[in-house]
Design an enzyme around this catalytic site. Sequence first.
Site, PDB file in Angstrom:
ATOM      1  N   LEU A   1       0.846  -1.526   0.022  1.00  6.87           N
ATOM      2  CA  LEU A   1       0.338  -0.034  -0.078  1.00  6.87           C
ATOM      3  C   LEU A   1       0.971   1.338  -0.198  1.00  6.87           C
ATOM      4  O   LEU A   1       0.565   2.378  -0.378  1.00  6.87           O
ATOM      5  CB  LEU A   1      -1.252  -0.005   1.149  1.00  6.87           C
ATOM      6  CG  LEU A   1      -2.762  -1.497   1.678  1.00  6.87           C
ATOM      7  CD1 LEU A   1      -3.093  -0.570   2.501  1.00  6.87           C
ATOM      8  CD2 LEU A   1      -2.854  -1.234   0.295  1.00  6.87           C
ATOM      9  N   CYS A   2       2.324   0.830  -0.227  1.00  8.19           N
ATOM     10  CA  CYS A   2       3.146   2.093  -0.296  1.00  8.19           C
ATOM     11  C   CYS A   2       2.510   3.036  -2.063  1.00  8.19           C
ATOM     12  O   CYS A   2       2.436   2.374  -2.835  1.00  8.19           O
ATOM     13  CB  CYS A   2       4.499   1.836  -0.377  1.00  8.19           C
ATOM     14  SG  CYS A   2       5.015   1.703   1.711  1.00  8.19           S
ATOM     15  N   HIS A   3       2.637   4.400  -1.969  1.00 10.35           N
ATOM     16  CA  HIS A   3       2.980   5.164  -2.891  1.00 10.35           C
ATOM     17  C   HIS A   3       4.091   4.900  -3.549  1.00 10.35           C
ATOM     18  O   HIS A   3       5.490   5.118  -2.388  1.00 10.35           O
ATOM     19  CB  HIS A   3       2.380   6.853  -2.371  1.00 10.35           C
ATOM     20  CG  HIS A   3       1.441   6.566  -2.190  1.00 10.35           C
ATOM     21  ND1 HIS A   3       1.097   6.822  -0.627  1.00 10.35           N
ATOM     22  CD2 HIS A   3       0.272   6.719  -2.591  1.00 10.35           C
ATOM     23  CE1 HIS A   3      -0.608   6.436  -0.697  1.00 10.35           C
ATOM     24  NE2 HIS A   3      -0.765   6.924  -1.275  1.00 10.35           N
TER      25      HIS A   3
ATOM     26  N   ASP B   1      23.514 -12.145   3.173  1.00 15.13           N
ATOM     27  CA  ASP B   1      23.550 -12.673   2.116  1.00 15.13           C
ATOM     28  C   ASP B   1      24.997 -13.111   1.152  1.00 15.13           C
ATOM     29  O   ASP B   1      25.504 -13.906   1.075  1.00 15.13           O
ATOM     30  CB  ASP B   1      23.203 -11.880   0.488  1.00 15.13           C
ATOM     31  CG  ASP B   1      23.212 -13.187  -0.682  1.00 15.13           C
ATOM     32  OD1 ASP B   1      22.575 -14.159  -0.734  1.00 15.13           O
ATOM     33  OD2 ASP B   1      23.248 -12.532  -0.937  1.00 15.13           O
TER      34      ASP B   1
ATOM     35  N   MET C   1       8.473   3.683   5.292  1.00 13.06           N
ATOM     36  CA  MET C   1       8.950   2.997   4.995  1.00 13.06           C
ATOM     37  C   MET C   1      10.323   2.358   3.767  1.00 13.06           C
ATOM     38  O   MET C   1      11.279   1.892   3.786  1.00 13.06           O
ATOM     39  CB  MET C   1       7.754   2.656   4.758  1.00 13.06           C
ATOM     40  CG  MET C   1       6.623   2.756   5.324  1.00 13.06           C
ATOM     41  SD  MET C   1       6.853   1.437   6.753  1.00 13.06           S
ATOM     42  CE  MET C   1       7.186   0.192   5.681  1.00 13.06           C
ATOM     43  N   GLU C   2      10.510   3.703   3.014  1.00  4.84           N
ATOM     44  CA  GLU C   2      11.995   3.439   2.018  1.00  4.84           C
ATOM     45  C   GLU C   2      13.096   4.020   2.944  1.00  4.84           C
ATOM     46  O   GLU C   2      13.782   2.974   2.969  1.00  4.84           O
ATOM     47  CB  GLU C   2      11.757   4.826   1.384  1.00  4.84           C
ATOM     48  CG  GLU C   2      10.818   4.763  -0.165  1.00  4.84           C
ATOM     49  CD  GLU C   2       9.148   4.691   0.620  1.00  4.84           C
ATOM     50  OE1 GLU C   2       8.136   4.904  -0.024  1.00  4.84           O
ATOM     51  OE2 GLU C   2       9.007   5.603   1.829  1.00  4.84           O
TER      52      GLU C   2
END
Length: 159
Positions: free
Chosen positions: A75-77, A128, A113-114
């Site tokens: 739901l992020c823009h 990794d 969020m970014e």
Amino acid sequence: MTTFTHINSHGEANMVDVSNKQDSVREARAEAIVTMSQETLQMILKGDHHKGDVFATARIAGIQAAKRTWELIPLCHPLLLSKVEVNITPISESNQVRIESLCKLSGKTGVEMEALTAASVAALTIYDMCKAVQKDMVIETVRLLEKSGGKSGHFKVEA
């Protein structure tokens, strides 16, 4: 009480309509910590890793991840980020690596969020690249450190 912004009146998840919001400068910082053995950290710091520069690769991965957050979090823009910075600091005393991200833009929605995605993916990239040497590394303390801009104003984690 604050309501969840991504839930509509029918209780369904939806993308928030930000079209009527004013643009403002928004900034967020986040961090992640990777704990590893002294041997693994020293291998990274000496540049002895057979896959190349671990920190440079993690930094690039974090930047790329921030730019693609809208593809990862449903739901992020999609945002036009004006700045993404990923700093990686070894903490030799505790055999840890601290990743701090900074995301910035002028827009209608925040960049928390970014910033969190950048720090998380940089940490995952370190894991990794080093998992062949050490599988029991721990990624921890992924958190928002600070955000500014927008209606909710300024937030900063207490020291």
